[in-house]
Design an enzyme around this catalytic site. Structure first.
Site, PDB file in Angstrom:
ATOM      1  N   LYS A 141      35.052  38.979  33.239  1.00  0.00           N
ATOM      2  CA  LYS A 141      36.122  39.806  32.678  1.00  0.00           C
ATOM      3  C   LYS A 141      36.511  39.290  31.295  1.00  0.00           C
ATOM      4  O   LYS A 141      36.626  40.063  30.343  1.00  0.00           O
ATOM      5  CB  LYS A 141      37.348  39.813  33.607  1.00  0.00           C
ATOM      6  CG  LYS A 141      37.154  40.655  34.853  1.00  0.00           C
ATOM      7  CD  LYS A 141      38.309  40.504  35.844  1.00  0.00           C
ATOM      8  CE  LYS A 141      37.973  41.188  37.153  1.00  0.00           C
ATOM      9  NZ  LYS A 141      38.937  40.934  38.227  1.00  0.00           N
TER      10      LYS A 141
ATOM     11  N   GLN B 232      43.883  37.327  39.418  1.00  0.00           N
ATOM     12  CA  GLN B 232      42.703  37.492  40.266  1.00  0.00           C
ATOM     13  C   GLN B 232      43.072  37.238  41.733  1.00  0.00           C
ATOM     14  O   GLN B 232      43.725  36.251  42.061  1.00  0.00           O
ATOM     15  CB  GLN B 232      41.602  36.511  39.800  1.00  0.00           C
ATOM     16  CG  GLN B 232      40.272  36.655  40.522  1.00  0.00           C
ATOM     17  CD  GLN B 232      39.571  37.974  40.271  1.00  0.00           C
ATOM     18  OE1 GLN B 232      39.727  38.593  39.223  1.00  0.00           O
ATOM     19  NE2 GLN B 232      38.790  38.424  41.224  1.00  0.00           N
TER      20      GLN B 232
ATOM     21  N   ASP C 187      45.618  46.171  36.533  1.00  0.00           N
ATOM     22  CA  ASP C 187      44.916  46.371  37.805  1.00  0.00           C
ATOM     23  C   ASP C 187      45.420  47.632  38.514  1.00  0.00           C
ATOM     24  O   ASP C 187      44.777  48.108  39.453  1.00  0.00           O
ATOM     25  CB  ASP C 187      45.161  45.177  38.740  1.00  0.00           C
ATOM     26  CG  ASP C 187      43.994  44.206  38.777  1.00  0.00           C
ATOM     27  OD1 ASP C 187      42.845  44.650  38.604  1.00  0.00           O
ATOM     28  OD2 ASP C 187      44.243  43.004  38.990  1.00  0.00           O
TER      29      ASP C 187
HETATM   30  N1  GUN Z   1      39.579  40.544  43.379  1.00  0.00           N
HETATM   31  C1  GUN Z   1      38.559  41.370  43.717  1.00  0.00           C
HETATM   32  N2  GUN Z   1      38.645  42.524  43.005  1.00  0.00           N
HETATM   33  C2  GUN Z   1      39.724  42.403  42.211  1.00  0.00           C
HETATM   34  C3  GUN Z   1      40.313  43.261  41.234  1.00  0.00           C
HETATM   35  O1  GUN Z   1      39.869  44.373  40.960  1.00  0.00           O
HETATM   36  N3  GUN Z   1      41.404  42.773  40.622  1.00  0.00           N
HETATM   37  C4  GUN Z   1      41.928  41.551  40.908  1.00  0.00           C
HETATM   38  N4  GUN Z   1      43.017  41.177  40.261  1.00  0.00           N
HETATM   39  N5  GUN Z   1      41.405  40.737  41.790  1.00  0.00           N
HETATM   40  C5  GUN Z   1      40.309  41.172  42.443  1.00  0.00           C
END
Ligand code: GUN
Length: 294
Positions: free
Chosen positions: A54, A98, A121
């Site tokens: 990311k 995350q 998100d």
């Molecule tokens: N963990 C797995 N997928 C995601 C996501 O799309 N966003 C976040 N913040 N954590 C995750």
């Protein structure tokens, strides 16, 4: 007629290119550089890979990435204090914490502590509620990616029978709400659904987000249907090496469906591209600018 493979990598690269161009224009014309804080607590190896990818994508788009790595022993109060700081920081347009978080931290409390305007998100109850009410919202990235991919196959989703398999807050529920806003006829199914194969066979569009390797079989699929596979499952492969498979039996689906997303290379790359788009949109909204043309 052959089955089309929906090339998520290329579609995501195209979207990332458009976001990068818009970020460039924003910097050139207004001196604004969107920034995202990516918060990782602890040392989960899979999360570390996601976060690295990311942050790299954010940097490549011309936006700023602020990496915040915290020890696994971090308390809920400490994490909430960090989020309060990021909420108040004008350089930070988006905040991504995350998941999963260590046991001592209640993820729902953390999500609720994020300023909804910075919730890239789309997990905050305000954004979930706005999406459910048909209002403008920051929308979760994977569901947004699924809808973009489906629209590369169907000019409109209006009137299609869409079956969503899975009811998580991250994928199942928001993707169903997005499909409804596209005027699809939406059924949400889950582990307690009676005769799931029959329900699935009604679908013109299947969104599989259950997290069970290859659960959706070829004979669950209506001939010509579009299959969007959100699953990322690690299974034992040849020679003891792990292999990644989706929630759909891909080879079987390729015999029946009209279009299928591969795993990997389908939905996965779209999630990051949509995160970049959300960060750009959040930045523009915070600066009182119209939504960017992407
Ligand atoms: N963990 C797995 N997928 C995601 C996501 O799309 N966003 C976040 N913040 N954590 C995750």
């Amino acid at each position: 007629m052959g089955t089309r493979i929906i090339d998520g990598k290329t579609i995501a690269a195209d979207l990332r290119g458009k976001v990068t161009d818009a970020v460039h224009r924003l910097r050139r014309d207004r001196g604004i550089v969107p920034g995202i804080a990516v918060v990782l607590v602890g040392v989960d190896p899979a999360s570390e890979v996601y976060v690295r990818n990311k942050s790299k994508a954010v940097a490549e788009s011309g936006m700023r990435a602020f990496d915040c790595k915290l020890a696994a022993s971090t308390s809920e109060a400490e994490l909430i204090a960090l989020i309060a700081k990021l909420n108040a920081d004008e350089e930070v347009s988006g905040i991504l914490v995350q998941l999963p978080l260590p046991k001592q931290i209640d993820a729902q409390k953390i999500i609720a502590a994020i300023d909804p305007a910075k919730d890239v998100d789309g997990f905050h109850p305000v954004n979930a509620g706005r999406l459910a009410s048909g209002l403008s919202a920051l929308v979760p990235c994977t569901p947004m990616g699924c809808v973009i991919l489906a629209k590369t196959v169907h000019e409109t989703l209006a009137g299609l029978e869409a079956v969503v398999i899975g009811r998580s807050n991250i994928v199942g529920k928001p993707v169903a709400r997005l499909l409804l806003s596209e005027n699809a006829t939406v059924t949400i199914t889950h582990s307690r659904t009676n005769d799931l194969p029959s329900v699935c066979r009604r679908a013109d569009l299947v969104i599989a987000a259950i997290g069970r390797p290859e659960m959706v079989r070829g004979d669950w699929i209506k001939p010509g249907a579009t299959i969007i596979d959100v699953g990322i499952n690690r299974v034992p492969g040849e020679g003891g090496k792990a292999r990644i498979v989706g929630d759909v039996a891909y080879a079987e689906a390729m015999q029946v469906a009209g279009a299928v997303t591969p795993v990997p290379g389908g939905v996965g790359p779209m999630t990051i591209a949509c995160l970049l788009l959300n960060t750009l949109r959040a930045s523009c909204a915070q600066k009182g600018l119209p939504a960017p043309k992407v």
